[in-house]
Enzyme design. Structure first.
Site, short mmCIF file in Angstrom:
data_model
loop_
_atom_site.label_atom_id
_atom_site.label_comp_id
_atom_site.label_asym_id
_atom_site.label_seq_id
_atom_site.Cartn_x
_atom_site.Cartn_y
_atom_site.Cartn_z
N ASP A 44 0.85 -1.27 -0.13
CA ASP A 44 -0.16 0.04 0.00
C ASP A 44 0.82 1.19 0.14
O ASP A 44 0.52 2.32 0.37
CB ASP A 44 -1.07 -0.08 1.20
N HIS A 237 24.27 5.21 -19.46
CA HIS A 237 23.28 5.12 -18.23
C HIS A 237 23.64 4.44 -17.08
O HIS A 237 22.43 3.61 -16.72
CB HIS A 237 21.82 5.09 -18.93
N ASP A 254 26.78 12.51 -13.50
CA ASP A 254 25.52 13.06 -14.53
C ASP A 254 24.22 13.20 -13.64
O ASP A 254 23.86 12.20 -13.17
CB ASP A 254 25.25 12.25 -15.55
N ASP A 265 20.58 19.72 -15.36
CA ASP A 265 21.40 18.72 -16.02
C ASP A 265 22.89 18.61 -16.43
O ASP A 265 23.13 19.50 -17.42
CB ASP A 265 20.42 18.36 -17.35
N HIS A 344 26.35 9.02 -28.75
CA HIS A 344 25.03 9.77 -28.80
C HIS A 344 25.07 10.92 -29.21
O HIS A 344 26.19 11.40 -29.70
CB HIS A 344 24.97 9.89 -27.05
N HIS A 348 19.92 17.97 -25.87
CA HIS A 348 18.75 17.78 -26.00
C HIS A 348 17.71 18.91 -25.48
O HIS A 348 18.57 19.79 -24.59
CB HIS A 348 17.82 16.60 -25.11
N HIS A 355 14.29 15.25 -20.69
CA HIS A 355 14.40 15.52 -22.20
C HIS A 355 13.18 16.20 -22.43
O HIS A 355 12.37 15.35 -22.66
CB HIS A 355 14.61 13.80 -22.50
N GLU A 387 26.50 18.32 -24.36
CA GLU A 387 27.04 17.12 -23.85
C GLU A 387 27.91 16.23 -24.55
O GLU A 387 27.65 15.23 -24.45
CB GLU A 387 26.07 16.39 -22.95
N TYR A 391 34.00 7.75 -24.82
CA TYR A 391 34.22 6.65 -24.11
C TYR A 391 34.77 5.60 -24.54
O TYR A 391 34.61 4.88 -25.82
CB TYR A 391 32.51 6.05 -23.99
N ARG A 408 32.58 12.93 -20.20
CA ARG A 408 31.42 13.63 -20.68
C ARG A 408 31.35 14.90 -20.03
O ARG A 408 31.47 14.96 -18.81
CB ARG A 408 30.21 13.01 -20.81
N GLU A 410 28.70 18.20 -19.65
CA GLU A 410 27.26 18.81 -20.11
C GLU A 410 27.08 20.14 -19.26
O GLU A 410 27.35 20.03 -17.91
CB GLU A 410 26.62 17.75 -19.77
#
Length: 442
Positions: A44, A237, A254, A265, A344, A348, A355, A387, A391, A408, A410
């Protein structure tokens, strides 16, 4: 850093949005958008409630099981909201409700009814209308409610393209909130840099970030935080966040806060022990050069695609200089050889969703929302991330010192009449600045 902030939008902002949307509806039509519902976690218990972004955009109302209706007949526009009725017993257990009695006045709408009476009242509203706007499939509970309302389901007009285009351009009030989200997110990343040490676990650093978000009024992250040490950074991710951070590795973080429903972000990559190795420095500088050049190019009239083309060239040249890639630069780019190391996109849209909605292509402005070409010219008021990353898998056929490095960087930018404004500039990204900040805590 000034952290005095406006924690919510003024009521007239939502009124203006509804008016702008109504102007786009056909005559003698009805528009409906539904709220989110509570989601079961286990038994619940429910997950923390987060309102549907479209519903919030038009109402600023943060309760589940609600619906907004806009009816247009000539110059007459009538707004109606359906909400949960007041229930003293349930409010003792689960929190206050606005209730039918106060909803219309509080939300600056024409009338309010109980969601329990939806089928009867909405059916009357739709009588003799010639068009019904509804995003079918977005909210399963809403589709079921409408199925119970109509004997035979009407042909719905999807309102998403209209609202997506509206949400793409941020108002001055929205920009202030997004600036604050960017500042708080930057503070979280700076806290992470100060607190990172060899042998601390990734989840410990995640907790430092979330604590900093909370301290400045952002109770929740905008998305699941990534704290990826070493080769974990090569998983785009990665969210397990359960490994110890190793001396000599980089850590890629990130993370972004959600402040007053708007997302920050930021990604930063830095050495666990506070000092970049030579190989780490070389890869990092390629990504940083690419990101800074992209920010220069991402101005009104240019496109994400144009900036990304130059980013790819900068990266391929840098990797050729290090002996990681081999061959002719133009042939490598034409054959997408860089996709092994940069798989990638450049960025965005950013807003109520991390996103965020809105077309990226010229064709998408005319209805093709699924186009993958990002050639739409940027315009004043758009907010997006920048970003680029590299890699290098431990299994890649590259010089040994580069294997397992993931980087990365960003930031969030607002397109302005003067070029752009970096909303997340407070988070350091120059090698010297990162090392200096981390050294102050050691």
């Amino acid at each position: 850093m000034d952290l005095a902030y406006m924690a919510e939008l003024p009521a007239d902002e939502f009124v203006l949005r509804r008016q702008k949307l109504a102007a786009q509806l056909t005559d003698n039509s009805v528009f409906i958008v539904f709220s989110e519902v509570e989601k079961r976690r286990n038994n619940d218990c429910t997950y923390p409630f987060r309102q549907d972004s479209y519903f919030w955009y038009l109402t600023g109302f943060n309760e589940p099981n609600s619906a907004l209706v806009i009816q247009k007949k000539g110059k007459l526009v009538e707004t109606t909201i359906f909400v949960r009725p007041s229930n003293p017993l349930m409010e003792i257990w689960n929190g206050r409700r606005l209730g039918v009695e106060r909803a219309a006045e509080k939300l600056h709408l024409d009338q309010a009814f109980s969601i329990d009476d939806f089928a009867r009242i909405f059916g009357k509203i739709c009588q003799n209308s010639t068009a019904l706007y509804h995003y079918q499939g977005l909210q399963p509970w809403a589709d079921q409610l409408l199925a119970e309302t109509f004997i035979s389901p009407p042909d719905y007009i999807n309102w998403a393209p209209m609202l997506d285009e509206m949400r793409l351009f941020k108002s001055a009030n929205e920009v202030r909130l997004m600036q604050q989200a960017g500042q708080i997110t930057a503070l979280g990343h700076m806290k992470a840099m100060r607190q990172t040490r060899p042998n601390r676990f990734e989840y410990e650093i995640e907790s430092e970030i979330l604590h900093e978000f909370n301290r400045f009024g952002a109770r929740y992250p905008a998305y699941t935080t990534i704290v990826a040490g070493g080769e974990n950074a090569c998983i785009l991710h990665y969210t397990e966040n359960d490994q110890p951070l190793k001396d000599g590795d980089l850590v890629l973080i990130d993370a972004g806060c959600e402040f007053a429903m708007y997302a920050g972000d930021i990604t930063r990559t830095f050495p666990v022990n506070g000092k970049f190795t030579q190989a780490q420095r070389e890869i990092y500088q390629i990504v940083l050069n690419a990101q800074k050049r992209a920010i220069e190019l991402l101005v009104a009239g240019n496109s994400i695609q144009r900036a990304n083309d130059e980013v790819v060239r900068i990266k391929v040249k840098g990797l050729l200089d290090l002996g990681i890639m081999r061959g002719d630069i133009d042939e490598l780019i034409a054959n997408n050889a860089h996709r092994e190391f940069y798989m990638h996109g450049l960025g965005h849209w950013l807003g109520l969703d991390v996103h965020d909605v809105g077309s990226y292509s010229k064709e998408g402005q005319n209805g093709d929302r699924n186009s993958k070409v990002r050639d739409r010219p940027l315009e004043i008021g758009m907010v997006l991330t920048v970003e680029p990353g590299l890699y290098i898998s431990p299994k890649s056929d590259v010089p040994e010192q580069y294997k397992g490095i993931g980087v990365r960087i960003e930031d969030n930018i607002l397109i302005t009449e003067y070029g752009n404004k970096v909303l997340t500039a407070a988070a350091p990204k120059e090698i010297g600045d990162i090392e200096a900040l981390m050294a102050t805590e050691r």
